[in-house]
Design a protein around this motif. Structure first.
Motif, PDB file in Angstrom:
ATOM      1  N   LEU A 562      27.980  33.195  50.223  1.00 51.84           N
ATOM      2  CA  LEU A 562      27.149  33.264  49.017  1.00 51.84           C
ATOM      3  C   LEU A 562      26.337  34.554  48.960  1.00 51.84           C
ATOM      4  CD1 LEU A 562      25.768  29.613  48.775  1.00 51.84           C
ATOM      5  CD2 LEU A 562      27.693  30.603  47.557  1.00 51.84           C
ATOM      6  N   GLU A 563      25.841  34.998  50.130  1.00 52.71           N
ATOM      7  CA  GLU A 563      24.966  36.165  50.167  1.00 52.71           C
ATOM      8  C   GLU A 563      25.688  37.434  50.592  1.00 52.71           C
ATOM      9  OE1 GLU A 563      21.935  34.980  52.861  1.00 52.71           O
ATOM     10  OE2 GLU A 563      21.473  33.130  51.757  1.00 52.71           O
ATOM     11  N   GLY A 564      26.793  37.276  51.324  1.00 50.08           N
ATOM     12  CA  GLY A 564      27.498  38.435  51.858  1.00 50.08           C
ATOM     13  C   GLY A 564      26.924  38.852  53.192  1.00 50.08           C
ATOM     14  N   ARG A 565      27.733  38.781  54.233  1.00 51.77           N
ATOM     15  CA  ARG A 565      27.318  39.190  55.575  1.00 51.77           C
ATOM     16  C   ARG A 565      28.433  40.043  56.172  1.00 51.77           C
ATOM     17  NH1 ARG A 565      23.882  34.804  57.195  1.00 51.77           N
ATOM     18  NH2 ARG A 565      22.441  34.543  55.453  1.00 51.77           N
ATOM     19  N   PRO A 566      28.154  40.808  57.245  1.00 49.99           N
ATOM     20  CA  PRO A 566      29.216  41.610  57.874  1.00 49.99           C
ATOM     21  C   PRO A 566      30.416  40.746  58.241  1.00 49.99           C
ATOM     22  CG  PRO A 566      27.063  42.209  58.763  1.00 49.99           C
ATOM     23  CD  PRO A 566      26.846  41.016  57.888  1.00 49.99           C
ATOM     24  N   GLY A 567      31.583  41.125  57.710  1.00 56.30           N
ATOM     25  CA  GLY A 567      32.794  40.356  57.952  1.00 56.30           C
ATOM     26  C   GLY A 567      32.998  39.217  56.986  1.00 56.30           C
ATOM     27  N   PHE A 568      32.005  38.983  56.103  1.00 51.08           N
ATOM     28  CA  PHE A 568      32.086  37.898  55.129  1.00 51.08           C
ATOM     29  C   PHE A 568      31.663  38.451  53.761  1.00 51.08           C
ATOM     30  CE2 PHE A 568      31.647  35.908  59.197  1.00 51.08           C
ATOM     31  CZ  PHE A 568      32.443  34.781  59.136  1.00 51.08           C
ATOM     32  N   PRO A 569      32.585  39.095  53.064  1.00 46.85           N
ATOM     33  CA  PRO A 569      32.229  39.653  51.747  1.00 46.85           C
ATOM     34  C   PRO A 569      31.767  38.553  50.798  1.00 46.85           C
ATOM     35  CG  PRO A 569      34.613  39.631  52.067  1.00 46.85           C
ATOM     36  CD  PRO A 569      34.003  39.304  53.392  1.00 46.85           C
ATOM     37  N   LYS A 570      30.835  38.897  49.919  1.00 45.95           N
ATOM     38  CA  LYS A 570      30.264  37.923  48.996  1.00 45.95           C
ATOM     39  C   LYS A 570      31.361  37.298  48.139  1.00 45.95           C
ATOM     40  CE  LYS A 570      26.437  37.375  45.762  1.00 45.95           C
ATOM     41  NZ  LYS A 570      25.306  38.050  45.081  1.00 45.95           N
ATOM     42  N   ASN A 571      31.493  35.962  48.244  1.00 39.38           N
ATOM     43  CA  ASN A 571      32.556  35.257  47.536  1.00 39.38           C
ATOM     44  C   ASN A 571      32.165  33.775  47.450  1.00 39.38           C
ATOM     45  OD1 ASN A 571      34.883  34.026  46.575  1.00 39.38           O
ATOM     46  ND2 ASN A 571      36.255  35.322  47.774  1.00 39.38           N
ATOM     47  N   PRO A 572      31.313  33.417  46.450  1.00 45.63           N
ATOM     48  CA  PRO A 572      30.847  32.021  46.355  1.00 45.63           C
ATOM     49  C   PRO A 572      31.979  31.004  46.283  1.00 45.63           C
ATOM     50  CG  PRO A 572      29.576  33.441  44.903  1.00 45.63           C
ATOM     51  CD  PRO A 572      30.704  34.272  45.423  1.00 45.63           C
ATOM     52  N   GLN A 573      33.033  31.337  45.546  1.00 52.02           N
ATOM     53  CA  GLN A 573      34.130  30.374  45.413  1.00 52.02           C
ATOM     54  C   GLN A 573      34.748  30.053  46.771  1.00 52.02           C
ATOM     55  OE1 GLN A 573      35.402  28.722  42.377  1.00 52.02           O
ATOM     56  NE2 GLN A 573      36.024  27.522  44.162  1.00 52.02           N
ATOM     57  N   LYS A 574      34.936  31.074  47.587  1.00 49.97           N
ATOM     58  CA  LYS A 574      35.525  30.846  48.906  1.00 49.97           C
ATOM     59  C   LYS A 574      34.593  29.991  49.765  1.00 49.97           C
ATOM     60  CE  LYS A 574      37.924  33.183  52.677  1.00 49.97           C
ATOM     61  NZ  LYS A 574      38.448  34.474  53.167  1.00 49.97           N
ATOM     62  N   GLY A 575      33.279  30.234  49.639  1.00 50.86           N
ATOM     63  CA  GLY A 575      32.324  29.437  50.397  1.00 50.86           C
ATOM     64  C   GLY A 575      32.377  27.976  50.009  1.00 50.86           C
ATOM     65  N   PHE A 576      32.364  27.710  48.707  1.00 49.10           N
ATOM     66  CA  PHE A 576      32.377  26.318  48.266  1.00 49.10           C
ATOM     67  C   PHE A 576      33.734  25.655  48.516  1.00 49.10           C
ATOM     68  CE2 PHE A 576      28.835  27.597  45.213  1.00 49.10           C
ATOM     69  CZ  PHE A 576      27.867  27.061  46.038  1.00 49.10           C
ATOM     70  N   ASP A 577      34.806  26.453  48.530  1.00 49.57           N
ATOM     71  CA  ASP A 577      36.123  25.884  48.841  1.00 49.57           C
ATOM     72  C   ASP A 577      36.158  25.285  50.240  1.00 49.57           C
ATOM     73  OD1 ASP A 577      37.203  26.409  46.388  1.00 49.57           O
ATOM     74  OD2 ASP A 577      38.305  28.203  46.993  1.00 49.57           O
ATOM     75  N   LEU A 578      35.310  25.833  51.137  1.00 45.92           N
ATOM     76  CA  LEU A 578      35.264  25.283  52.488  1.00 45.92           C
ATOM     77  C   LEU A 578      34.818  23.819  52.473  1.00 45.92           C
ATOM     78  CD1 LEU A 578      33.620  28.279  54.367  1.00 45.92           C
ATOM     79  CD2 LEU A 578      35.953  27.452  54.672  1.00 45.92           C
ATOM     80  N   PHE A 579      33.845  23.512  51.617  1.00 48.96           N
ATOM     81  CA  PHE A 579      33.400  22.123  51.503  1.00 48.96           C
ATOM     82  C   PHE A 579      34.534  21.232  51.000  1.00 48.96           C
ATOM     83  CE2 PHE A 579      28.894  23.707  51.214  1.00 48.96           C
ATOM     84  CZ  PHE A 579      28.455  23.022  52.327  1.00 48.96           C
ATOM     85  N   ARG A 580      35.254  21.702  49.985  1.00 49.44           N
ATOM     86  CA  ARG A 580      36.346  20.887  49.452  1.00 49.44           C
ATOM     87  C   ARG A 580      37.414  20.652  50.515  1.00 49.44           C
ATOM     88  NH1 ARG A 580      38.299  19.083  44.717  1.00 49.44           N
ATOM     89  NH2 ARG A 580      36.827  20.201  43.410  1.00 49.44           N
TER      90      ARG A 580
END
Length: 684
Positions: A562-580
């Motif tokens: 959601l916020e973007g961290r080193p190695g984790f480009p900002k991508n809310p959809q990908k973050g929420f897909d993890l929950f699904r």
């Protein structure tokens, strides 16, 4: 000539007054016929959230003052939901410090004074000065609060009036960081993470007990429905603060209460909320009379005494001590089963000697079948006899089958094929310990049996025995045992806390692909436990664990996307897909997380579902789903009241809930959720 307060403090620090203080006899706080107390419990606020247990705190302290310290009922001024005007009338104002009822009521030379406050404390972010928040106060307007500095200054005048031979004690169960005690909730309009309030100046003679210091909030004792600091004060004052081995009669030394409060509050806050709380208690030459605990903590005191009696009996190990514990434990007898198990073990030692004789007599002449037929409860040579007879398949041993059925872990890769396993919360510890102990002794080469025995001991809180069983299974290569043994090291259960060993075990188990252990490695690195903090490495471990389906790790990764961290480009959809993904695999925590996100404006990321559907799916997973739903009440993202009402109606329709449809996690609904979840799990 009296020494100035600052010089006394300096000499104490240098150790130059320690002998004199040790020789002074503390005054017992028992002559209270004309003593005065003010007890304030501010629960319901007009302009901010409630302090749920403040009224309970006030009533419990009043009961202690009248029942144990001997204050007269009419001399305890109880204020519930006190306004600023009422605080000024009671304690005096800034402009008129001697205009308060407390000043007028205190009798020179004859009154001790006890002042107690439970409610919100707030800081002025500009001046850093702390304030008590009246019922009608605005937490963002310091002028509407009652300054702690003013309280202390006015009480110093009361202290001078009552004289040096009397005591003035102030106890405050509140914090002054701007937090409410609920995770993620602030009283202030402006967030102030890590804010540290100033310390009000006080002269000598006032004994202060403050629930917390620094930048940490005060916590609650949810079990006793009291503030944590208040709960532990009342428990310690009822005698639990006495050191081990001390006489159980006579007054309680203030130093013992001080030690108990610091240790027990810090430990309980860390265990129950994962947060620090370090109370501040002044030194004092006082002793407190000890009587029966007040009703609010009577059950907790009984449980603690039962625990202490059990630990003494277990440490002794003598049959007479164990039998004495069972005979005298009365209504509160939490360790009766454990005591009986040890007594039975002692009885079996005689049976073991008989078994040894039978093996020497029959095994030596090759009569293995006769040995097996003559086996009693103890049959230590069964595996040898069966091996000689060609029956080496451990899975055929009925004791092994019993252990697998009673204590098999659904998530253990060593679990025997065809065995469903038992969730940790549903372990029947007495039956599982009996079966697995026999199985592990008869089949020592089967590592899962020692692990399963460890699970049963762990659930029964017999941590030393759990430690030994896990250790044996871990040495044999059980990843699940390595992870659980790491948890015992981390929490200091069964031995001393050793974070380095805990980390090493988590890491070893994680190397085998154990998802929970991967998550534990990530958590240790995130918070610097056992290793230096390393956010990048922590996220990598969380990612591995998330890919293996661990819901806790998924929740840790979502902010990175959601916020973007080193190695984790900002991508809310990908973050929420993890929950699904985790929800699709059947994880109830992920399901509830999805429901809360949908209720908080993120529904577009989860097309084709709604919050209630996800909650019902979570409930089908049993008590884990019910616990996850209940936990959402204190999470940063909460369920909407309409969603909670819909869930209440569903539980009501299924005859599991008979309370109000109020959209709140009231105690009746929380209890009903577990029964509803169990019924749904059985249906599926």
């Amino acid at each position: 000539m009296a020494l100035p307060a600052f010089l006394i403090a300096a000499l104490l620090w240098l150790g130059l007054l320690s002998t004199a203080i040790a020789q002074a006899s503390p005054a017992t706080l028992s002559d209270n016929a004309e003593s005065i107390a003010v007890v304030v419990g501010n629960k319901a606020y007009k302009q901010t959230s409630t302090v749920d247990f403040a009224h309970n705190d006030a009533e419990a302290i009043k009961a202690y003052l009248t029942g144990t310290l001997g204050f007269r009922e009419q001399n305890v001024f109880l204020l519930k939901d006190a306004t600023l005007g009422e605080l000024n009338q009671m304690f005096g104002s800034e402009a008129n410090p001697q205009g308060g009822k407390l000043w007028r009521s205190a009798v020179e030379g004859r009154s001790n004074v006890f002042v107690y406050y439970s409610g919100h404390g707030v800081p002025d972010l500009a001046t850093r000065q702390p304030f008590l928040l009246p019922q009608d106060g605005n937490p963002n307007a310091s002028e509407s609060g009652y300054a702690l500095q003013t309280l202390y200054r006015n009480l110093e005048l009361v202290r001078q009036k009552i004289g040096a031979q009397r005591q003035l004690i102030v106890m405050i169960d509140a914090c002054f960081t701007g937090e409410t005690g609920r995770k993620g909730e602030s009283l202030l309009a402006v967030s102030a993470p890590g804010f540290t309030p100033a310390r009000p100046r006080t002269g000598g003679g006032i004994v202060k007990l403050v629930a917390t210091s620094g930048a940490t909030p005060a916590n609650w004792d949810e079990t006793q429905k009291l503030g944590l600091f208040t709960s532990r004060f009342l428990m310690g004052a009822a005698g639990l603060a006495r050191p081990a081995g001390a006489a159980e009669t006579g007054p309680l030394a203030w130093s013992d209460l001080q030690r108990y409060l610091k240790d027990s509050v810090e430990a309980a806050a860390r265990r129950d909320s994962g947060r620090e709380q370090a109370p501040e208690i002044d030194l004092a030459s006082i002793a407190l009379p000890v009587a029966q605990p007040v009703p609010a903590v009577a059950r907790a005191v009984a449980l603690a005494r039962d625990e202490a009696n059990w630990q003494r009996a277990k440490a002794s190990g003598e049959r007479s001590a164990l039998e004495g514990y069972v005979a005298r434990c009365g209504e509160t007898c939490g360790y009766r089963e454990a005591a009986m198990a040890l007594l039975l073990d002692k009885r079996r030692s005689g049976e073991a000697a008989t078994d040894e004789q039978n093996w020497v007599r029959l095994g030596g002449s090759g009569r293995y079948e006769d040995y097996l037929k003559g086996c009693g409860t103890v049959c230590a040579y069964r595996s040898l006899a069966e091996g000689y007879l060609g029956r080496a398949d451990a899975s055929r041993d009925p004791r092994v089958q019993d252990c697998d059925e009673l204590a098999g872990d659904p998530n253990d890769p060593d679990r025997r094929e065809g065995v469903k396993g038992v969730k940790y919360g549903r372990l029947d510890t007495r039956a599982a310990i009996a079966a697995c102990k026999q199985a592990a002794e008869s089949q020592p080469q089967v590592r899962r049996l020692s692990y399963q025995l460890g699970r049963a001991y762990d659930k029964a809180e017999r941590y030393k025995e759990a430690f030994a069983a896990y250790d044996k299974a871990a040495d044999a290569g059980s990843a699940s045992a390595m992870n659980n043994l790491g948890t015992l090291y981390e929490n200091g259960q069964g031995g001393k806390v050793d974070l380095q060993k805990a980390f090493a075990l988590y890491e070893q188990a994680a190397g085998t692909g154990n998802a929970i252990a991967m998550s534990n490695v990530g958590r240790m690195l995130q918070y610097g436990r056992g290793r230096p903090r390393d956010e990048a490495a922590s996220l990598r471990w969380y990612q591995k664990a998330a890919e293996a389906g661990d819901a806790f790790s998924i929740a840790k990764l979502v902010p990175a996307y959601l916020e973007g961290r080193p190695g984790f480009p900002k991508n809310p959809q990908k973050g929420f897909d993890l929950f699904r993904q985790a929800a699709d695999k059947g994880d109830p925590i992920a399901m509830v997380s999805m429901a809360t996100l949908i209720d908080n404006g993120f529904g577009s990321f989860f097309p084709g579902t709604n919050a209630l559907q996800m909650l019902m799916k979570a409930l089908e997973k049993g008590e884990a789903g019910a616990a996850a739903i209940s936990a959402s009440d204190v999470s940063e993202q909460k369920l909407k009241p309409d969603t909670v009402r819909a869930l209440q109606r569903a539980a009501q329709k299924a005859d599991h809930y008979s309370g109000a449809i109020d959209g709140r996690f009231n105690p009746v609904f929380v209890r009903a959720l577990d029964g509803y979840a169990r019924s749904l799990e059985q249906e599926h």
